[in-house]
Design an enzyme around this catalytic site. Sequence first.
Site, PDB file in Angstrom:
ATOM      1  N   THR A  39       0.906  -0.788   0.461  1.00 34.03           N
ATOM      2  CA  THR A  39      -0.108  -0.442   0.434  1.00 34.03           C
ATOM      3  C   THR A  39       1.165   0.542  -0.173  1.00 34.03           C
ATOM      4  O   THR A  39       2.357   1.047  -0.262  1.00 34.03           O
ATOM      5  CB  THR A  39      -0.932  -0.167   1.789  1.00 34.03           C
ATOM      6  OG1 THR A  39       0.017   0.219   2.418  1.00 34.03           O
ATOM      7  CG2 THR A  39      -1.302  -1.102   1.132  1.00 34.03           C
ATOM      8  N   CYS A  40       0.561   2.629  -0.062  1.00 38.56           N
ATOM      9  CA  CYS A  40       1.160   3.187   0.058  1.00 38.56           C
ATOM     10  C   CYS A  40       1.201   3.824   1.368  1.00 38.56           C
ATOM     11  O   CYS A  40       1.629   5.413   1.062  1.00 38.56           O
ATOM     12  CB  CYS A  40       0.627   4.954  -0.897  1.00 38.56           C
ATOM     13  SG  CYS A  40       0.583   3.751  -2.800  1.00 38.56           S
ATOM     14  N   ASP A  41       0.676   4.317   2.462  1.00 38.63           N
ATOM     15  CA  ASP A  41       1.343   4.216   3.656  1.00 38.63           C
ATOM     16  C   ASP A  41       2.136   3.624   4.174  1.00 38.63           C
ATOM     17  O   ASP A  41       2.997   2.801   4.016  1.00 38.63           O
ATOM     18  CB  ASP A  41      -0.341   3.492   4.410  1.00 38.63           C
ATOM     19  CG  ASP A  41       0.152   3.695   6.321  1.00 38.63           C
ATOM     20  OD1 ASP A  41       0.925   5.036   6.068  1.00 38.63           O
ATOM     21  OD2 ASP A  41      -0.888   3.248   6.535  1.00 38.63           O
ATOM     22  N   SER A  42       3.359   4.717   4.832  1.00 36.77           N
ATOM     23  CA  SER A  42       4.853   4.742   5.526  1.00 36.77           C
ATOM     24  C   SER A  42       4.543   4.008   6.158  1.00 36.77           C
ATOM     25  O   SER A  42       5.370   3.113   6.865  1.00 36.77           O
ATOM     26  CB  SER A  42       5.050   6.228   5.552  1.00 36.77           C
ATOM     27  OG  SER A  42       4.120   6.175   6.061  1.00 36.77           O
ATOM     28  N   ASN A  52      -6.233  -0.516   0.600  1.00 37.21           N
ATOM     29  CA  ASN A  52      -5.471   0.068  -1.071  1.00 37.21           C
ATOM     30  C   ASN A  52      -6.022  -0.744  -2.298  1.00 37.21           C
ATOM     31  O   ASN A  52      -4.831  -0.530  -3.323  1.00 37.21           O
ATOM     32  CB  ASN A  52      -4.314   0.256  -1.019  1.00 37.21           C
ATOM     33  CG  ASN A  52      -3.869   1.591  -1.528  1.00 37.21           C
ATOM     34  OD1 ASN A  52      -2.100   2.296  -1.187  1.00 37.21           O
ATOM     35  ND2 ASN A  52      -4.761   3.060  -1.632  1.00 37.21           N
TER      36      ASN A  52
END
Length: 375
Positions: free
Chosen positions: A321-324, A361
Site C-alpha cells: 500500500t501507499c501508507d508509510s 488500497n
Amino acid sequence: MGIEQTLMPSPESWLARARPDDPVFFFCPLRLAQVAERFQSGFPGLVTYAVKANPAPEMIDGLVAAGIRAFDVASPAEMALVREHCPDAVLHYHNPVRSEAEIAAGLAHRCTSWSVDRPGELEKLRCLPKGTEIAVRLKLPVKGAAYDFGAKFGAGPELAEALLRRVAELGFTPSLTFHPGTQCRTPAPWARYVRAAADVARAAGVTLHRLNVGGGFPSDRGEGHPDLEAIFATIETATRAAFATPPRLVCEPGRGLCAEAFLLVLRVKAVGDDAVFLNDGIYGGMAEWRDLGPMARLRVVTPEGLPRGGAARERIVFGPTCDSLDRLPESVALPEAIREGDYLVFEGMGAYSRALVTGFNGYGARRIVAMTSAC
Ligand SMILES: *Cc1c(COP(=O)(O)O)cnc(C)c1O
C-alpha cells in the site's frame, strides 16, 4: 468466492504453473485433520473452535469433517456462518458484551452457553430460559501469553465470585470460563487459572457445571512444535487437584486448531539495496506481526518453484500500500540473491491472517487454493 482445488503435489509446483501475481493462501485439509485429531484425542473434555481465528468456510467444513461439532461464536454473523455449514452445531456465545439485538440473535440461533463478566450484562441475560449455562469469565494478571487477554474482558476473582453466585440464584447453570492470553507457550498459565477458578467457585459456594479453559493454545511460529499434550496434561491434573468435584472441561482454541492448515504465499514486487517490496503486508495476511513478532517459518522460491538458496541478509520488508506504516516491524533475513518475481512461502499462517485482511488500497490476500495432497 468459491474455493479452488488443486491436485498439484506441492505449493511450489502450483506456483510454477500458475505464477500468481496476487497473494495466495494454500489450505491443507490433511494438516487440519491432524491437528483436530490431536485436540480431540488429547484434550480431556469438549473441543470447540473459536471461529474468529479463521472464519473461512473451508475451515469450518474441514473441522466438521474432522468431527468438531461445537463452536465459540462472538457475533450473529459467526452464528449464521456456522449454522449454514453445520446446522446441528453446538454454539457457545462467549462474547461477554452484547446488545439486545445480539441477545435475540443468540436465542434465535439456539446458543447453549453464554459468558458474562459484569453485572449489567448478566441482568440483560435474564430473558434466557432457566437452566441455560452461563459461564462467568474470570481474569487474572497472568504472564506467559503473547499479549494480555484480560485487558478487555473478564472479572477479577471477587467480582467473578459475586457473579457466579448471582448466576446460580437466577436459576441458570453456573460455569466458569477464562482465556489465558493468545499463544501461550507453556502450561503454567492454565495451572494458575484452574486453581483460581476452583477458589472462586468454593468462595461462591457454587458447584461448577463446566470449566472452559479458553483458547491460547500455541502454534509454531518458528520456535519448534508446541507441546500441546503437556498443556492438556497440566489442565487435567490441575483440575483434579483443585476441585473436590471436578467440573467437565471445555476448550475453545482458535489459533492452536487453525494455524497449521494455511500457508501464505507472497510475491516480491521489487528489490532495493536494503528493502524488499511484497504484494501483501500488515494490512493483509501479516496483520499479526505487529503484535506477535515475525513468523520465522519462511522459505523463498523462484518463479520456477525452486528453492532460492545462498547466503541471507537482513532487509526491511514493505507491503504494497501507499501508507508509510506498511512495513514489517522487524527486518527479515532473505537470500542475497532474491529477485523480483520470487515467492515467499510462510507456513503455519491459518490464524488471524485471512480474518484480518482489510482490502486497504485494493490489496490483500484473499485467494484460497485447497491442496488435495499433503502440503
Ligand atoms: C479469541 C478467543 C478464543 C481463541 O483464542 P486463541 O488464542 O486464538 O486460541 C477463544 N475464546 C474466546 C472467548 C476468544 O475471544
